[in-house]
Design a protein around this motif. Sequence first.
Motif, PDB file in Angstrom:
ATOM      1  N   LEU A   1       0.820  -1.208   0.000  1.00  0.00           N
ATOM      2  CA  LEU A   1       0.000   0.000   0.000  1.00  0.00           C
ATOM      3  C   LEU A   1       0.859   1.267   0.000  1.00  0.00           C
ATOM      4  O   LEU A   1       0.534   2.251  -0.663  1.00  0.00           O
ATOM      5  CB  LEU A   1      -0.950   0.004   1.192  1.00  0.00           C
ATOM      6  CG  LEU A   1      -2.078  -1.027   1.130  1.00  0.00           C
ATOM      7  CD1 LEU A   1      -2.881  -1.013   2.425  1.00  0.00           C
ATOM      8  CD2 LEU A   1      -2.976  -0.766  -0.058  1.00  0.00           C
ATOM      9  N   ILE A   2       1.958   1.251   0.729  1.00  0.00           N
ATOM     10  CA  ILE A   2       2.870   2.403   0.737  1.00  0.00           C
ATOM     11  C   ILE A   2       3.482   2.596  -0.648  1.00  0.00           C
ATOM     12  O   ILE A   2       3.602   3.729  -1.136  1.00  0.00           O
ATOM     13  CB  ILE A   2       3.951   2.227   1.823  1.00  0.00           C
ATOM     14  CG1 ILE A   2       3.334   2.410   3.207  1.00  0.00           C
ATOM     15  CG2 ILE A   2       5.095   3.197   1.611  1.00  0.00           C
ATOM     16  CD1 ILE A   2       4.273   2.080   4.352  1.00  0.00           C
ATOM     17  N   ALA A   3       3.843   1.513  -1.307  1.00  0.00           N
ATOM     18  CA  ALA A   3       4.426   1.609  -2.652  1.00  0.00           C
ATOM     19  C   ALA A   3       3.417   2.167  -3.645  1.00  0.00           C
ATOM     20  O   ALA A   3       3.739   3.058  -4.447  1.00  0.00           O
ATOM     21  CB  ALA A   3       4.920   0.232  -3.106  1.00  0.00           C
ATOM     22  N   VAL A   4       2.189   1.695  -3.595  1.00  0.00           N
ATOM     23  CA  VAL A   4       1.150   2.177  -4.504  1.00  0.00           C
ATOM     24  C   VAL A   4       0.846   3.650  -4.226  1.00  0.00           C
ATOM     25  O   VAL A   4       0.718   4.456  -5.159  1.00  0.00           O
ATOM     26  CB  VAL A   4      -0.122   1.309  -4.386  1.00  0.00           C
ATOM     27  CG1 VAL A   4      -1.290   1.931  -5.135  1.00  0.00           C
ATOM     28  CG2 VAL A   4       0.152  -0.099  -4.897  1.00  0.00           C
ATOM     29  N   ALA A   5       0.748   4.015  -2.956  1.00  0.00           N
ATOM     30  CA  ALA A   5       0.486   5.408  -2.600  1.00  0.00           C
ATOM     31  C   ALA A   5       1.632   6.311  -3.052  1.00  0.00           C
ATOM     32  O   ALA A   5       1.401   7.443  -3.499  1.00  0.00           O
ATOM     33  CB  ALA A   5       0.265   5.529  -1.091  1.00  0.00           C
ATOM     34  N   SER A   6       2.849   5.824  -2.977  1.00  0.00           N
ATOM     35  CA  SER A   6       4.004   6.615  -3.425  1.00  0.00           C
ATOM     36  C   SER A   6       3.952   6.867  -4.927  1.00  0.00           C
ATOM     37  O   SER A   6       4.257   7.973  -5.389  1.00  0.00           O
ATOM     38  CB  SER A   6       5.305   5.897  -3.070  1.00  0.00           C
ATOM     39  OG  SER A   6       5.400   5.721  -1.684  1.00  0.00           O
TER      40      SER A   6
ATOM     41  N   PHE B   1       1.246   7.002  -6.815  1.00  0.00           N
ATOM     42  CA  PHE B   1       0.197   7.986  -7.072  1.00  0.00           C
ATOM     43  C   PHE B   1       0.617   9.380  -6.617  1.00  0.00           C
ATOM     44  O   PHE B   1       0.279  10.377  -7.248  1.00  0.00           O
ATOM     45  CB  PHE B   1      -1.114   7.569  -6.401  1.00  0.00           C
ATOM     46  CG  PHE B   1      -1.869   6.546  -7.190  1.00  0.00           C
ATOM     47  CD1 PHE B   1      -2.413   6.855  -8.424  1.00  0.00           C
ATOM     48  CD2 PHE B   1      -2.028   5.267  -6.698  1.00  0.00           C
ATOM     49  CE1 PHE B   1      -3.106   5.912  -9.159  1.00  0.00           C
ATOM     50  CE2 PHE B   1      -2.732   4.316  -7.418  1.00  0.00           C
ATOM     51  CZ  PHE B   1      -3.268   4.642  -8.656  1.00  0.00           C
ATOM     52  N   LEU B   2       1.365   9.466  -5.549  1.00  0.00           N
ATOM     53  CA  LEU B   2       1.855  10.767  -5.074  1.00  0.00           C
ATOM     54  C   LEU B   2       2.799  11.392  -6.100  1.00  0.00           C
ATOM     55  O   LEU B   2       2.726  12.598  -6.354  1.00  0.00           O
ATOM     56  CB  LEU B   2       2.559  10.600  -3.725  1.00  0.00           C
ATOM     57  CG  LEU B   2       3.038  11.869  -3.053  1.00  0.00           C
ATOM     58  CD1 LEU B   2       1.845  12.763  -2.697  1.00  0.00           C
ATOM     59  CD2 LEU B   2       3.829  11.553  -1.812  1.00  0.00           C
ATOM     60  N   VAL B   3       3.644  10.577  -6.707  1.00  0.00           N
ATOM     61  CA  VAL B   3       4.540  11.084  -7.754  1.00  0.00           C
ATOM     62  C   VAL B   3       3.724  11.598  -8.937  1.00  0.00           C
ATOM     63  O   VAL B   3       4.002  12.677  -9.475  1.00  0.00           O
ATOM     64  CB  VAL B   3       5.529   9.974  -8.199  1.00  0.00           C
ATOM     65  CG1 VAL B   3       6.258  10.365  -9.470  1.00  0.00           C
ATOM     66  CG2 VAL B   3       6.515   9.676  -7.084  1.00  0.00           C
ATOM     67  N   PHE B   4       2.684  10.862  -9.346  1.00  0.00           N
ATOM     68  CA  PHE B   4       1.838  11.313 -10.451  1.00  0.00           C
ATOM     69  C   PHE B   4       1.140  12.629 -10.120  1.00  0.00           C
ATOM     70  O   PHE B   4       1.040  13.523 -10.970  1.00  0.00           O
ATOM     71  CB  PHE B   4       0.794  10.253 -10.809  1.00  0.00           C
ATOM     72  CG  PHE B   4       1.352   9.066 -11.531  1.00  0.00           C
ATOM     73  CD1 PHE B   4       2.445   9.177 -12.378  1.00  0.00           C
ATOM     74  CD2 PHE B   4       0.787   7.820 -11.359  1.00  0.00           C
ATOM     75  CE1 PHE B   4       2.955   8.084 -13.055  1.00  0.00           C
ATOM     76  CE2 PHE B   4       1.283   6.708 -12.029  1.00  0.00           C
ATOM     77  CZ  PHE B   4       2.368   6.848 -12.879  1.00  0.00           C
ATOM     78  N   ILE B   5       0.664  12.771  -8.897  1.00  0.00           N
ATOM     79  CA  ILE B   5      -0.003  14.010  -8.490  1.00  0.00           C
ATOM     80  C   ILE B   5       0.980  15.171  -8.498  1.00  0.00           C
ATOM     81  O   ILE B   5       0.653  16.272  -8.949  1.00  0.00           O
ATOM     82  CB  ILE B   5      -0.661  13.823  -7.110  1.00  0.00           C
ATOM     83  CG1 ILE B   5      -1.859  12.883  -7.229  1.00  0.00           C
ATOM     84  CG2 ILE B   5      -1.090  15.157  -6.513  1.00  0.00           C
ATOM     85  CD1 ILE B   5      -2.449  12.451  -5.911  1.00  0.00           C
ATOM     86  N   LEU B   6       2.179  14.959  -8.008  1.00  0.00           N
ATOM     87  CA  LEU B   6       3.187  16.021  -8.008  1.00  0.00           C
ATOM     88  C   LEU B   6       3.558  16.444  -9.430  1.00  0.00           C
ATOM     89  O   LEU B   6       3.713  17.638  -9.709  1.00  0.00           O
ATOM     90  CB  LEU B   6       4.434  15.570  -7.243  1.00  0.00           C
ATOM     91  CG  LEU B   6       4.268  15.443  -5.725  1.00  0.00           C
ATOM     92  CD1 LEU B   6       5.529  14.862  -5.100  1.00  0.00           C
ATOM     93  CD2 LEU B   6       3.943  16.789  -5.116  1.00  0.00           C
ATOM     94  N   ILE B   7       3.694  15.486 -10.335  1.00  0.00           N
ATOM     95  CA  ILE B   7       3.989  15.820 -11.732  1.00  0.00           C
ATOM     96  C   ILE B   7       2.859  16.647 -12.326  1.00  0.00           C
ATOM     97  O   ILE B   7       3.100  17.634 -13.033  1.00  0.00           O
ATOM     98  CB  ILE B   7       4.242  14.527 -12.546  1.00  0.00           C
ATOM     99  CG1 ILE B   7       5.563  13.887 -12.129  1.00  0.00           C
ATOM    100  CG2 ILE B   7       4.230  14.815 -14.046  1.00  0.00           C
ATOM    101  CD1 ILE B   7       5.798  12.515 -12.720  1.00  0.00           C
ATOM    102  N   ALA B   8       1.616  16.280 -12.036  1.00  0.00           N
ATOM    103  CA  ALA B   8       0.468  17.028 -12.561  1.00  0.00           C
ATOM    104  C   ALA B   8       0.442  18.451 -12.012  1.00  0.00           C
ATOM    105  O   ALA B   8       0.146  19.399 -12.744  1.00  0.00           O
ATOM    106  CB  ALA B   8      -0.833  16.296 -12.217  1.00  0.00           C
TER     107      ALA B   8
END
Length: 74
Positions: free
Chosen positions: A21-26, A28-35
């Motif tokens: 879950l931490i890996a998946v959340a990380s 998605f967090l990278v994708f949000i930061l890029i956006a």
Amino acid sequence: MFNNLLSKAIIVTTTQLTMILIAVASVFLVFILIAIIKMYKLKAENKKLMETNAFKDFEESDSDIPSGHLYGDN
């Protein structure tokens, strides 16, 4: 025997589940930061384009743009 081996292979501990879950959340967090970064870059580019003379010239040339009404434009 095979059934017992299969049931042991499927069991996921809470630690393993937490790591997944931490890996998946990380990710998605990278994708949000890029956006967010791309959004701010586009906003800055839009602001720069709005300040150019080309846009101001387009706003001042109202005679080239036809009226929105087809009738009664006397």
